[in-house]
Design a protein around this motif. Structure first.
Motif, PDB file in Angstrom:
ATOM      1  N   ALA A   1       1.380 139.301  71.733  1.00 54.94           N
ATOM      2  CA  ALA A   1       2.558 138.310  71.014  1.00 54.94           C
ATOM      3  C   ALA A   1       1.773 137.221  70.178  1.00 54.94           C
ATOM      4  CB  ALA A   1       3.015 137.500  72.269  1.00 54.94           C
ATOM      5  N   ILE A   2       0.523 136.836  70.606  1.00 55.45           N
ATOM      6  CA  ILE A   2      -0.396 135.896  69.830  1.00 55.45           C
ATOM      7  C   ILE A   2      -0.724 136.427  68.537  1.00 55.45           C
ATOM      8  CG2 ILE A   2      -2.590 134.759  69.868  1.00 55.45           C
ATOM      9  CD1 ILE A   2      -2.427 134.298  72.913  1.00 55.45           C
ATOM     10  N   LEU A   3      -1.147 138.002  68.457  1.00 51.32           N
ATOM     11  CA  LEU A   3      -1.523 138.472  67.330  1.00 51.32           C
ATOM     12  C   LEU A   3      -0.719 138.193  66.216  1.00 51.32           C
ATOM     13  CD1 LEU A   3      -3.542 141.540  68.553  1.00 51.32           C
ATOM     14  CD2 LEU A   3      -4.550 139.703  67.244  1.00 51.32           C
ATOM     15  N   GLY A   4       0.516 138.287  66.389  1.00 47.93           N
ATOM     16  CA  GLY A   4       1.788 138.240  65.562  1.00 47.93           C
ATOM     17  C   GLY A   4       1.946 136.837  65.158  1.00 47.93           C
ATOM     18  N   LEU A   5       1.374 135.981  65.810  1.00 48.61           N
ATOM     19  CA  LEU A   5       1.745 134.642  65.655  1.00 48.61           C
ATOM     20  C   LEU A   5       1.496 133.846  64.353  1.00 48.61           C
ATOM     21  CD1 LEU A   5       2.976 131.838  66.729  1.00 48.61           C
ATOM     22  CD2 LEU A   5       0.597 131.366  67.661  1.00 48.61           C
ATOM     23  N   ARG A   6       0.380 134.326  63.511  1.00 45.96           N
ATOM     24  CA  ARG A   6       0.217 133.688  62.375  1.00 45.96           C
ATOM     25  C   ARG A   6       1.271 134.421  61.312  1.00 45.96           C
ATOM     26  NH1 ARG A   6      -1.253 136.053  57.965  1.00 45.96           N
ATOM     27  NH2 ARG A   6      -1.479 138.166  59.113  1.00 45.96           N
ATOM     28  N   ALA A   7       1.753 135.519  61.230  1.00 45.94           N
ATOM     29  CA  ALA A   7       2.768 136.289  60.614  1.00 45.94           C
ATOM     30  C   ALA A   7       3.952 135.618  60.723  1.00 45.94           C
ATOM     31  CB  ALA A   7       2.787 137.459  60.666  1.00 45.94           C
ATOM     32  N   LEU A   8       4.273 135.057  62.209  1.00 43.49           N
ATOM     33  CA  LEU A   8       5.462 134.616  62.348  1.00 43.49           C
ATOM     34  C   LEU A   8       5.641 133.189  62.047  1.00 43.49           C
ATOM     35  CD1 LEU A   8       7.951 135.302  64.401  1.00 43.49           C
ATOM     36  CD2 LEU A   8       7.034 134.100  66.057  1.00 43.49           C
ATOM     37  N   TYR A   9       4.593 132.473  61.673  1.00 42.62           N
ATOM     38  CA  TYR A   9       4.503 131.122  61.460  1.00 42.62           C
ATOM     39  C   TYR A   9       4.975 130.976  59.828  1.00 42.62           C
ATOM     40  CZ  TYR A   9       2.769 127.069  59.148  1.00 42.62           C
ATOM     41  OH  TYR A   9       2.736 125.838  58.532  1.00 42.62           O
ATOM     42  N   PHE A  10       4.279 132.087  59.139  1.00 45.84           N
ATOM     43  CA  PHE A  10       4.811 132.204  57.584  1.00 45.84           C
ATOM     44  C   PHE A  10       5.769 132.425  57.592  1.00 45.84           C
ATOM     45  CE2 PHE A  10      -0.149 132.307  57.119  1.00 45.84           C
ATOM     46  CZ  PHE A  10      -0.225 131.296  56.587  1.00 45.84           C
ATOM     47  N   ALA A  11       6.544 133.305  58.285  1.00 43.85           N
ATOM     48  CA  ALA A  11       7.880 134.052  58.411  1.00 43.85           C
ATOM     49  C   ALA A  11       8.991 132.761  58.241  1.00 43.85           C
ATOM     50  CB  ALA A  11       8.032 135.207  59.282  1.00 43.85           C
ATOM     51  N   LEU A  12       8.584 131.999  59.480  1.00 44.10           N
ATOM     52  CA  LEU A  12       9.552 131.097  60.011  1.00 44.10           C
ATOM     53  C   LEU A  12       9.119 129.748  59.911  1.00 44.10           C
ATOM     54  CD1 LEU A  12      10.275 132.778  63.676  1.00 44.10           C
ATOM     55  CD2 LEU A  12      11.595 133.013  61.410  1.00 44.10           C
ATOM     56  N   ALA A  13       8.255 129.499  59.303  1.00 40.52           N
ATOM     57  CA  ALA A  13       8.016 127.780  59.381  1.00 40.52           C
ATOM     58  C   ALA A  13       8.948 127.150  58.171  1.00 40.52           C
ATOM     59  CB  ALA A  13       6.613 127.448  58.459  1.00 40.52           C
ATOM     60  N   ALA A  14       9.412 127.505  57.540  1.00 37.99           N
ATOM     61  CA  ALA A  14      10.464 126.908  56.325  1.00 37.99           C
ATOM     62  C   ALA A  14      11.833 126.882  57.219  1.00 37.99           C
ATOM     63  CB  ALA A  14      10.393 127.600  55.232  1.00 37.99           C
ATOM     64  N   VAL A  15      12.093 127.622  58.054  1.00 39.85           N
ATOM     65  CA  VAL A  15      13.624 127.834  58.796  1.00 39.85           C
ATOM     66  C   VAL A  15      13.492 127.317  59.916  1.00 39.85           C
ATOM     67  CG1 VAL A  15      14.225 129.239  57.114  1.00 39.85           C
ATOM     68  CG2 VAL A  15      13.401 130.234  58.949  1.00 39.85           C
ATOM     69  N   ILE A  16      12.410 126.831  60.640  1.00 40.58           N
ATOM     70  CA  ILE A  16      12.180 126.690  62.195  1.00 40.58           C
ATOM     71  C   ILE A  16      13.342 125.838  62.616  1.00 40.58           C
ATOM     72  CG2 ILE A  16      10.625 124.777  62.031  1.00 40.58           C
ATOM     73  CD1 ILE A  16      10.367 127.704  64.520  1.00 40.58           C
ATOM     74  N   ASP A  17      13.829 124.875  61.900  1.00 41.46           N
ATOM     75  CA  ASP A  17      14.786 123.976  62.282  1.00 41.46           C
ATOM     76  C   ASP A  17      16.228 124.504  62.383  1.00 41.46           C
ATOM     77  OD1 ASP A  17      14.811 124.123  59.489  1.00 41.46           O
ATOM     78  OD2 ASP A  17      16.049 122.576  59.317  1.00 41.46           O
ATOM     79  N   ARG A  18      16.263 125.501  61.884  1.00 40.70           N
ATOM     80  CA  ARG A  18      17.814 126.160  62.185  1.00 40.70           C
ATOM     81  C   ARG A  18      17.809 126.806  63.690  1.00 40.70           C
ATOM     82  NH1 ARG A  18      20.208 130.463  57.910  1.00 40.70           N
ATOM     83  NH2 ARG A  18      21.935 129.758  59.441  1.00 40.70           N
ATOM     84  N   PHE A  19      16.619 127.152  64.176  1.00 43.88           N
ATOM     85  CA  PHE A  19      16.613 127.670  65.679  1.00 43.88           C
ATOM     86  C   PHE A  19      16.627 126.475  66.907  1.00 43.88           C
ATOM     87  CE2 PHE A  19      14.792 130.904  62.961  1.00 43.88           C
ATOM     88  CZ  PHE A  19      15.310 131.925  63.492  1.00 43.88           C
ATOM     89  N   VAL A  20      17.752 125.606  66.535  1.00 37.55           N
ATOM     90  CA  VAL A  20      17.681 124.548  67.294  1.00 37.55           C
ATOM     91  C   VAL A  20      18.323 124.547  68.807  1.00 37.55           C
ATOM     92  CG1 VAL A  20      17.970 122.708  65.650  1.00 37.55           C
ATOM     93  CG2 VAL A  20      20.218 123.913  66.436  1.00 37.55           C
ATOM     94  N   TYR A  21      19.093 125.945  69.086  1.00 38.60           N
ATOM     95  CA  TYR A  21      19.532 126.287  70.262  1.00 38.60           C
ATOM     96  C   TYR A  21      18.481 127.380  70.940  1.00 38.60           C
ATOM     97  CZ  TYR A  21      23.740 123.589  68.940  1.00 38.60           C
ATOM     98  OH  TYR A  21      24.490 122.700  68.818  1.00 38.60           O
ATOM     99  N   LEU A  22      17.670 127.631  70.460  1.00 36.98           N
ATOM    100  CA  LEU A  22      16.548 128.575  71.126  1.00 36.98           C
ATOM    101  C   LEU A  22      15.792 127.596  72.130  1.00 36.98           C
ATOM    102  CD1 LEU A  22      15.341 131.396  71.122  1.00 36.98           C
ATOM    103  CD2 LEU A  22      13.698 130.726  69.421  1.00 36.98           C
ATOM    104  N   LYS A  23      15.562 126.398  72.015  1.00 37.97           N
ATOM    105  CA  LYS A  23      14.843 125.919  73.019  1.00 37.97           C
ATOM    106  C   LYS A  23      15.450 125.800  74.352  1.00 37.97           C
ATOM    107  CE  LYS A  23      11.874 121.560  73.699  1.00 37.97           C
ATOM    108  NZ  LYS A  23      11.392 120.468  73.095  1.00 37.97           N
ATOM    109  N   PRO A  24      16.871 125.376  74.109  1.00 33.77           N
ATOM    110  CA  PRO A  24      17.654 125.418  75.725  1.00 33.77           C
ATOM    111  C   PRO A  24      17.699 127.058  76.412  1.00 33.77           C
ATOM    112  CG  PRO A  24      18.920 124.169  74.086  1.00 33.77           C
ATOM    113  CD  PRO A  24      17.713 124.819  73.170  1.00 33.77           C
ATOM    114  N   ALA A  25      17.704 127.880  75.262  1.00 32.95           N
ATOM    115  CA  ALA A  25      17.461 129.172  75.946  1.00 32.95           C
ATOM    116  C   ALA A  25      16.372 129.488  76.615  1.00 32.95           C
ATOM    117  CB  ALA A  25      17.898 130.178  74.860  1.00 32.95           C
ATOM    118  N   LEU A  26      15.005 129.137  75.898  1.00 32.79           N
ATOM    119  CA  LEU A  26      13.885 129.229  76.433  1.00 32.79           C
ATOM    120  C   LEU A  26      13.889 128.481  77.581  1.00 32.79           C
ATOM    121  CD1 LEU A  26      10.768 129.882  76.366  1.00 32.79           C
ATOM    122  CD2 LEU A  26      10.178 128.266  75.025  1.00 32.79           C
TER     123      LEU A  26
END
Length: 339
Positions: free
Chosen positions: A247-272
């Motif tokens: 999961a960590i190995l993919g964190l860098r790639a996930l950052y570049f993929a989602l950093a610009a749109v992270i604010d769209r996942f506002v309801y993921l935190k309550p799910a977590l």
């Protein structure tokens, strides 16, 4: 018994060998092939590799399912998904750190790559300590469970403020004991420059190095959630460590993929938050029901349902008008130009 069949923390040595070989190959490809030189296309390459790293992590889980059994496979996938979801908070804080120090995307890969190398070592140490505690004192699992329930409930409550990078104690400590250059020195972590007081040539650290250290510290803090979570899912050290590392190995790639749109996942935190409460509660439910272990199929199903629900609901509620999106992009570009 052959040497490769020797059990290391309950798992044959050859399985550990396969895991480590895959990790080394992925790191070598990342550093040596895809990012030999910093380039403006680096972040695009990283974001495009996000599906690849996630696929490798899931494929390894399928392999665990085949060779270690369905129960281990389900526990691995549950742990992998939970760690990936917890990583969303890491991405948010990473973005804040890079913005605070004005680090362009051109150099962010270097920070994340070496930061993740450190994370692999730190997670290994923390997981090793956790495995020893669980094996020696079974009641530690109940402390982990209560910690997860408390954390989940706290995440559901309002008033969760944005981290303040400027007043971070670790940053204040580094500023007190280290010579930090006022600006970046391209992609270097250390430079030899004159001392501002004596004029002697001394070693300075750059904001790029400081950002990397802060990211390491952030991961240790987040490990206080992720490590209890995975041990509440399974006590198999092999499953715990491999699911975390992939999961960590993919964190860098996930950052570049989602950093610009992270604010769209506002309801993921309550799910977590609900996932953490569920994982913590299932230990007590299993005891009350007289089960030896909470069904792994139920754990995986509930985790997948909550994550998918949080993502889909977030995307549905944050649908934007294209004109608004373009306007926000222009504002963001203006802010970036001011750094």
């Amino acid at each position: 018994m052959e040497f490769t069949d020797t059990l290391v923390m309950g798992t044959p040595l050859w399985m550990w060998g396969i895991f480590m070989a895959i990790v080394v190959i992925l790191l070598a490809l990342d550093l040596g092939l895809f990012h030999r030189r910093p380039a403006r296309s680096g972040s695009r390459k990283a974001s495009s590799s996000a599906p690849f790293t996630i696929t490798i992590g899931l494929a390894f889980g399928a392999w665990v399912w085949v060779y270690a059994g369905p129960t281990s496979g389900k526990e691995y996938l549950t742990g992998f998904l939970v760690e990936k979801t917890l990583s969303m908070d890491n991405i948010f804080v990473m973005s804040l750190i890079f913005t605070y120090f004005g680090i362009p995307r051109l150099y962010q890969h270097r920070v994340l790559f070496y930061g993740i190398l450190g994370v692999i070592v730190l997670r290994g140490i923390v997981i090793g300590i956790g495995a020893w505690l669980v094996a020696s004192f079974h009641w530690v699992l109940y402390i982990f469970a209560l910690l997860l329930i408390f954390t989940g409930i706290k995440m559901l409550l309002p008033g969760d403020d944005e981290p303040d990078i400027k007043d971070n104690p670790a940053l204040k400590l580094m500023r007190r004991f280290l010579r930090i250059t006022p600006k970046l020195r391209e992609q270097r972590f250390f430079v030899r420059e004159p001392d501002t007081k004596t004029g002697a040539i001394v070693t300075w650290v750059t904001p790029l190095f400081v950002a990397m250290i802060l990211i390491e510290i952030v991961d240790v803090i987040f490990a206080l959630d992720s490590i209890p979570a995975i041990f509440a899912i399974t006590t198999d050290t092999f499953v715990v460590y491999t699911s975390n590392i992939f999961a960590i190995l993919g964190l860098r790639a996930l950052y570049f993929a989602l950093a610009a749109v992270i604010d769209r996942f506002v309801y993921l935190k309550p799910a977590l938050a609900m996932i953490l409460v569920f994982i913590g509660s299932k230990i007590f439910v299993a005891d009350l029901a007289g089960w030896e272990k909470f069904p792994s199929t139920v754990s995986l199903s509930v985790t997948v349902a909550l994550i998918a629900g949080g993502i889909l609901y977030s995307l549905w509620r944050t649908q934007r008008d294209p004109a608004d999106t373009q306007r926000d992009d222009k504002v963001q570009d203006a802010k970036t130009g001011d750094l």
